[in-house]
Design a protein around this motif. Sequence first.
Motif, PDB file in Angstrom:
ATOM      1  N   CYS A 112       5.856  -5.717   1.941  1.00  0.00           N
ATOM      2  CA  CYS A 112       5.214  -4.847   2.923  1.00  0.00           C
ATOM      3  C   CYS A 112       6.153  -4.616   4.101  1.00  0.00           C
ATOM      4  N   GLY A 113       6.549  -3.392   4.286  1.00  0.00           N
ATOM      5  CA  GLY A 113       7.392  -3.053   5.422  1.00  0.00           C
ATOM      6  C   GLY A 113       6.580  -2.888   6.698  1.00  0.00           C
ATOM      7  N   ARG A 114       7.274  -2.870   7.811  1.00  0.00           N
ATOM      8  CA  ARG A 114       6.674  -2.597   9.129  1.00  0.00           C
ATOM      9  C   ARG A 114       7.696  -1.836   9.954  1.00  0.00           C
ATOM     10  N   TYR A 115       7.283  -1.373  11.108  1.00  0.00           N
ATOM     11  CA  TYR A 115       8.172  -0.667  12.034  1.00  0.00           C
ATOM     12  C   TYR A 115       8.739   0.584  11.352  1.00  0.00           C
ATOM     13  N   GLU A 116      10.053   0.764  11.412  1.00  0.00           N
ATOM     14  CA  GLU A 116      10.676   1.924  10.778  1.00  0.00           C
ATOM     15  C   GLU A 116      11.021   1.674   9.312  1.00  0.00           C
ATOM     16  N   GLY A 117      10.726   0.470   8.836  1.00  0.00           N
ATOM     17  CA  GLY A 117      11.006   0.148   7.441  1.00  0.00           C
ATOM     18  C   GLY A 117      11.905  -1.054   7.302  1.00  0.00           C
ATOM     19  N   VAL A 118      12.577  -1.140   6.156  1.00  0.00           N
ATOM     20  CA  VAL A 118      13.392  -2.293   5.788  1.00  0.00           C
ATOM     21  C   VAL A 118      14.847  -1.857   5.648  1.00  0.00           C
ATOM     22  N   ASP A 119      15.762  -2.746   6.026  1.00  0.00           N
ATOM     23  CA  ASP A 119      17.188  -2.470   5.881  1.00  0.00           C
ATOM     24  C   ASP A 119      17.489  -1.997   4.448  1.00  0.00           C
ATOM     25  N   GLU A 120      18.149  -0.854   4.346  1.00  0.00           N
ATOM     26  CA  GLU A 120      18.392  -0.217   3.052  1.00  0.00           C
ATOM     27  C   GLU A 120      19.170  -1.124   2.098  1.00  0.00           C
ATOM     28  N   ARG A 121      20.027  -1.975   2.628  1.00  0.00           N
ATOM     29  CA  ARG A 121      20.830  -2.848   1.774  1.00  0.00           C
ATOM     30  C   ARG A 121      19.958  -3.841   1.011  1.00  0.00           C
ATOM     31  N   LEU A 122      18.910  -4.340   1.673  1.00  0.00           N
ATOM     32  CA  LEU A 122      18.006  -5.254   0.987  1.00  0.00           C
ATOM     33  C   LEU A 122      17.252  -4.516  -0.119  1.00  0.00           C
ATOM     34  N   LEU A 123      16.830  -3.300   0.165  1.00  0.00           N
ATOM     35  CA  LEU A 123      16.116  -2.525  -0.856  1.00  0.00           C
ATOM     36  C   LEU A 123      17.004  -2.291  -2.073  1.00  0.00           C
ATOM     37  N   ALA A 124      18.263  -2.018  -1.829  1.00  0.00           N
ATOM     38  CA  ALA A 124      19.183  -1.716  -2.933  1.00  0.00           C
ATOM     39  C   ALA A 124      19.452  -2.925  -3.820  1.00  0.00           C
ATOM     40  N   HIS A 125      19.406  -4.129  -3.250  1.00  0.00           N
ATOM     41  CA  HIS A 125      19.822  -5.311  -4.006  1.00  0.00           C
ATOM     42  C   HIS A 125      18.685  -6.269  -4.361  1.00  0.00           C
ATOM     43  N   GLU A 126      17.555  -6.169  -3.685  1.00  0.00           N
ATOM     44  CA  GLU A 126      16.495  -7.156  -3.900  1.00  0.00           C
ATOM     45  C   GLU A 126      15.196  -6.550  -4.447  1.00  0.00           C
ATOM     46  N   VAL A 127      15.106  -5.233  -4.475  1.00  0.00           N
ATOM     47  CA  VAL A 127      13.859  -4.566  -4.867  1.00  0.00           C
ATOM     48  C   VAL A 127      14.028  -3.878  -6.216  1.00  0.00           C
ATOM     49  N   ASP A 128      13.030  -4.015  -7.081  1.00  0.00           N
ATOM     50  CA  ASP A 128      13.085  -3.418  -8.416  1.00  0.00           C
ATOM     51  C   ASP A 128      12.540  -1.999  -8.454  1.00  0.00           C
ATOM     52  N   GLU A 129      11.560  -1.703  -7.627  1.00  0.00           N
ATOM     53  CA  GLU A 129      11.024  -0.350  -7.572  1.00  0.00           C
ATOM     54  C   GLU A 129      10.268  -0.141  -6.261  1.00  0.00           C
ATOM     55  N   GLU A 130      10.096   1.123  -5.894  1.00  0.00           N
ATOM     56  CA  GLU A 130       9.274   1.493  -4.747  1.00  0.00           C
ATOM     57  C   GLU A 130       8.050   2.240  -5.259  1.00  0.00           C
ATOM     58  N   LEU A 131       6.930   2.054  -4.564  1.00  0.00           N
ATOM     59  CA  LEU A 131       5.694   2.743  -4.922  1.00  0.00           C
ATOM     60  C   LEU A 131       5.007   3.259  -3.665  1.00  0.00           C
ATOM     61  N   SER A 132       4.385   4.418  -3.799  1.00  0.00           N
ATOM     62  CA  SER A 132       3.624   5.025  -2.712  1.00  0.00           C
ATOM     63  C   SER A 132       2.184   5.202  -3.152  1.00  0.00           C
ATOM     64  N   ILE A 133       1.239   5.007  -2.241  1.00  0.00           N
ATOM     65  CA  ILE A 133      -0.168   5.259  -2.571  1.00  0.00           C
ATOM     66  C   ILE A 133      -0.601   6.640  -2.097  1.00  0.00           C
ATOM     67  N   GLY A 134       0.312   7.411  -1.508  1.00  0.00           N
ATOM     68  CA  GLY A 134      -0.047   8.758  -1.072  1.00  0.00           C
ATOM     69  C   GLY A 134       0.958   9.325  -0.103  1.00  0.00           C
ATOM     70  N   ASP A 135       0.862  10.617   0.108  1.00  0.00           N
ATOM     71  CA  ASP A 135       1.813  11.318   0.972  1.00  0.00           C
ATOM     72  C   ASP A 135       1.358  11.286   2.422  1.00  0.00           C
ATOM     73  N   TYR A 136       1.367  10.097   2.981  1.00  0.00           N
ATOM     74  CA  TYR A 136       1.030   9.900   4.393  1.00  0.00           C
ATOM     75  C   TYR A 136       1.668   8.588   4.832  1.00  0.00           C
ATOM     76  N   VAL A 137       1.687   8.356   6.135  1.00  0.00           N
ATOM     77  CA  VAL A 137       2.379   7.186   6.674  1.00  0.00           C
ATOM     78  C   VAL A 137       1.365   6.220   7.278  1.00  0.00           C
ATOM     79  N   LEU A 138       1.478   4.945   6.933  1.00  0.00           N
ATOM     80  CA  LEU A 138       0.667   3.879   7.503  1.00  0.00           C
ATOM     81  C   LEU A 138       1.515   3.052   8.455  1.00  0.00           C
ATOM     82  N   SER A 139       0.860   2.200   9.221  1.00  0.00           N
ATOM     83  CA  SER A 139       1.596   1.333  10.152  1.00  0.00           C
ATOM     84  C   SER A 139       2.392   0.262   9.417  1.00  0.00           C
TER      85      SER A 139
END
Length: 258
Positions: A112-139
């Motif tokens: 679960c991200g917060r603020y402006e999100g997560v450092d892109e380098r961690l996403l590239a090396h530690e995350v297997d996939e990204e998922l969205s529940i809809g086209d809107y932004v939550l906190s």
Amino acid sequence: MRIDVVSLFPDFVRQCAAVGVVGRAQQRQLLQVEAWNPRDYTSDRHRTVDASSYGGGPGMVMMIEPLRATLTAVRNAAPEPAHVIYLSPQGPRLTQGRVEALAKMPRITLLCGRYEGVDERLLAHEVDEELSIGDYVLSGGELAAAVVIDAVGRLQEGALNDALSAEQDSFANGLLDCPHYAKPVQDALGTVPEVLLSGDHAAIARWRLKQSLGRTWLRRPDLLSRCVLDKTSRALLDEFRREHASQALSRQNEAVDD
């Protein structure tokens, strides 16, 4: 199945997972939900998990090290591989098909991200996939995580008191669900369709399929365009369309008469 959630608000995650079908699945030991706070894996006395964004701009970014340390602890907590999902509006839209695939995995981890999100380098090396529940932004990703936990948890065998409930849900066959009615039979708001009171199971199944096809045609034609309909379904949809057009014409005539 085990679901690990990395969140700055672990109590929120635990509370969401403790009620309803998901809570019952945990009580029956069909599902295990664990929450992990990255602040517990920081090295400074302020328990810092975020920093300003390089290049400037408003908002903070979640840093690599606390999240990497948390994910390492998550992976070491159980022998099954942890499929890591970052909940983000930039990911592909979550669908029932993807939910069903996730439900078959022995273990997933939700970041679960917060603020402006997560450092892109961690996403590239530690995350297997990204998922969205809809086209809107939550906190943050916690509400999205709760959605995934509920959708996946209810599909665990034995979680629902009636297994047919999942098979007859909206999207289970690519269509929206048909209308449902309960007591009383007659009310000021209307009457239950006679076919549902007939006891004729074949007629009821036919009515439900026609209503499901028609509702999808009216509300989500994009779903219908992706379905391959057999001869019976096409005939039922045509029947629904004719009835819908006739009812619309009757309403127009009544409006003119008024």
